[in-house]
Write a protein that holds these residues in place. Structure first.
Motif, PDB file in Angstrom:
ATOM      1  N   ARG A  34      41.823  40.706  52.456  1.00  0.00           N
ATOM      2  CA  ARG A  34      42.531  40.173  51.285  1.00  0.00           C
ATOM      3  C   ARG A  34      43.413  41.250  50.667  1.00  0.00           C
ATOM      4  O   ARG A  34      43.045  42.422  50.642  1.00  0.00           O
ATOM      5  CB  ARG A  34      41.523  39.692  50.239  1.00  0.00           C
ATOM      6  N   SER A  35      44.559  40.844  50.181  1.00  0.00           N
ATOM      7  CA  SER A  35      45.451  41.748  49.459  1.00  0.00           C
ATOM      8  C   SER A  35      45.743  41.156  48.086  1.00  0.00           C
ATOM      9  O   SER A  35      45.293  40.058  47.759  1.00  0.00           O
ATOM     10  CB  SER A  35      46.764  41.943  50.241  1.00  0.00           C
ATOM     11  N   ALA A  36      46.503  41.898  47.283  1.00  0.00           N
ATOM     12  CA  ALA A  36      46.904  41.442  45.944  1.00  0.00           C
ATOM     13  C   ALA A  36      45.698  41.051  45.094  1.00  0.00           C
ATOM     14  O   ALA A  36      45.673  39.992  44.461  1.00  0.00           O
ATOM     15  CB  ALA A  36      47.876  40.269  46.045  1.00  0.00           C
ATOM     16  N   ILE A  37      44.688  41.913  45.080  1.00  0.00           N
ATOM     17  CA  ILE A  37      43.514  41.674  44.235  1.00  0.00           C
ATOM     18  C   ILE A  37      43.412  42.774  43.180  1.00  0.00           C
ATOM     19  O   ILE A  37      44.104  43.780  43.248  1.00  0.00           O
ATOM     20  CB  ILE A  37      42.210  41.598  45.058  1.00  0.00           C
ATOM     21  N   TYR A  38      42.531  42.552  42.213  1.00  0.00           N
ATOM     22  CA  TYR A  38      42.359  43.467  41.084  1.00  0.00           C
ATOM     23  C   TYR A  38      43.697  43.743  40.403  1.00  0.00           C
ATOM     24  O   TYR A  38      43.996  44.866  40.002  1.00  0.00           O
ATOM     25  CB  TYR A  38      41.701  44.775  41.523  1.00  0.00           C
ATOM     26  N   CYS A  39      44.494  42.673  40.273  1.00  0.00           N
ATOM     27  CA  CYS A  39      45.796  42.746  39.602  1.00  0.00           C
ATOM     28  C   CYS A  39      46.707  43.827  40.193  1.00  0.00           C
ATOM     29  O   CYS A  39      47.524  44.423  39.490  1.00  0.00           O
ATOM     30  CB  CYS A  39      45.622  42.978  38.105  1.00  0.00           C
ATOM     31  N   GLY A  40      46.552  44.075  41.474  1.00  0.00           N
ATOM     32  CA  GLY A  40      47.404  45.052  42.147  1.00  0.00           C
ATOM     33  C   GLY A  40      46.917  46.478  42.033  1.00  0.00           C
ATOM     34  O   GLY A  40      47.549  47.392  42.573  1.00  0.00           O
ATOM     35  N   TYR A  41      45.778  46.720  41.336  1.00  0.00           N
ATOM     36  CA  TYR A  41      45.259  48.071  41.163  1.00  0.00           C
ATOM     37  C   TYR A  41      44.079  48.368  42.095  1.00  0.00           C
ATOM     38  O   TYR A  41      43.238  49.220  41.804  1.00  0.00           O
ATOM     39  CB  TYR A  41      44.836  48.299  39.711  1.00  0.00           C
ATOM     40  N   ASP A  42      44.015  47.710  43.216  1.00  0.00           N
ATOM     41  CA  ASP A  42      42.953  47.935  44.198  1.00  0.00           C
ATOM     42  C   ASP A  42      43.071  49.350  44.770  1.00  0.00           C
ATOM     43  O   ASP A  42      44.103  49.733  45.314  1.00  0.00           O
ATOM     44  CB  ASP A  42      43.079  46.894  45.313  1.00  0.00           C
TER      45      ASP A  42
END
Length: 330
Positions: A39-47
């Motif tokens: 998955r990408s684009a998680i944690y509002c982009g602050y992964d």
């Protein structure tokens, strides 16, 4: 548990069947691409995982596990063993959108717990969640978990030119300096320091809550890019900074403990460090107690650093993802 173990989860739902082969396996550095594909684009982009995966997986106290369905990585979780091996902290969790709601991640965590608690070494199960995780809120209300810490956040965009101006034009006093492992050991041994700076008897660094114990010090130092302390009068402020690249760009997180009257001196040292890593705009994310947030905001505005400008929906999502709560199972 062997290197892989079969699991069961909800079948007969759209997208899954009883014929699906599901297993849990311990991952290695070589599994980077498969883990990132979940998955990408998680944690509002602050992964932080894409940037930190390889360094984290090489530390002996960290273990990574993935649920694999028909050969495809479907869910993942890092586990960090801290507190001398007594506490297992779940972190960097994710599940593929295709398998949300099928119980895949729950089955993954159950097998991880089975392995971790099997020999009696691990006694506690800790986890850091955002305030938007209703399942954790419900579990806590039922007494299944105990709230350890609550951390609020403030985000600023800082360009390198302003960072350079501040770091070159401001000189910290001799009482504010970079801390090492010996300094942390001294701080953790002082009951007065611990009660003043760390009243929850824990310090959170890079999304891991650590007890104030000697065995944690090497782990904290290895996780954190820079630890800064103001030691006079009597350990008034400690900040732990971590740099990483996220989908949003350059990111630097700062965990803040103590009196923020000295925050400018700390920023000088953290900016000097950050400038070694990035030469563009960077997002500075402060994690702090709620009553210190206003002090930080005043200082940052005086330095002419701007808040991240989100529209209302983005701000809501960010708040739900970044306002952190640390829990421990009962």
């Amino acid at each position: 548990m062997s290197s892989s173990e079969s699991i069961g989860c909800g079948a007969n739902k759209q997208g899954m069947s009883d014929l699906d082969k599901i297993e849990v396996r311990r991952v290695s550095e070589a599994d980077y691409d498969d883990v990132m594909s979940i998955r990408s684009a998680i944690y509002c982009g602050y992964d932080y995982l894409p940037f930190s995966y390889r360094s984290l997986i090489t530390h002996s106290h960290n273990e990574g596990y993935a649920a694999v369905i028909n050969g495809k990585f479907a869910a993942f979780c890092f586990v960090s063993k801290v507190d001398g091996g007594e506490t297992a902290v779940s972190r960097a969790s994710r599940v593929n959108k295709q398998y949300e709601g099928f119980g895949v991640y729950k089955a993954l965590t159950l097998i991880i717990e089975k392995r971790l608690f099997s020999d009696g070494t691990v006694l506690n199960d800790a986890v850091v969640y955002s305030e938007g995780n209703q399942k954790m809120v419900i579990a806590t209300s039922r007494g299944e978990y105990t709230l350890l810490m609550k951390r609020t956040f403030i985000v600023y965009k800082v360009d390198c030119e302003k960072m350079t101006v501040l770091s070159q034009g401001t000189h910290p006093t001799k009482h504010t300096r970079i801390l090492n492992a010996v300094d942390l050991e001294t701080a953790f041994k002082s009951s007065k320091v611990c009660s003043t700076l760390f009243p929850e008897e824990r310090i959170m660094c890079n999304q891991v809550p650590y007890r104030l114990k000697g065995p944690n010090i090497p782990l904290i130092v290895s996780e954190v890019s820079l630890i800064v302390g103001t030691t006079v009068p009597e350990w008034s402020l400690v900040t732990c900074g971590v740099y990483y690249r996220s989908e949003n760009g350059h990111t630097y997180t700062l965990e803040v403990y103590g009196n923020c009257d000295f925050i400018k001196e700390h920023l000088v040292l953290h900016f000097q460090h950050a400038l070694q890593c990035c030469h563009k705009e960077v997002d500075i994310i402060f994690f702090c107690n709620e009553n210190e947030a206003s002090k930080i905001d005043i200082e940052m505005k005086e330095l002419q650093f701007r808040n991240v400008d989100f529209n209302s929906q983005q701000c809501l999502l960010l708040k739900r993802e970044l306002n952190k709560y640390s829990y421990e199972s009962n």
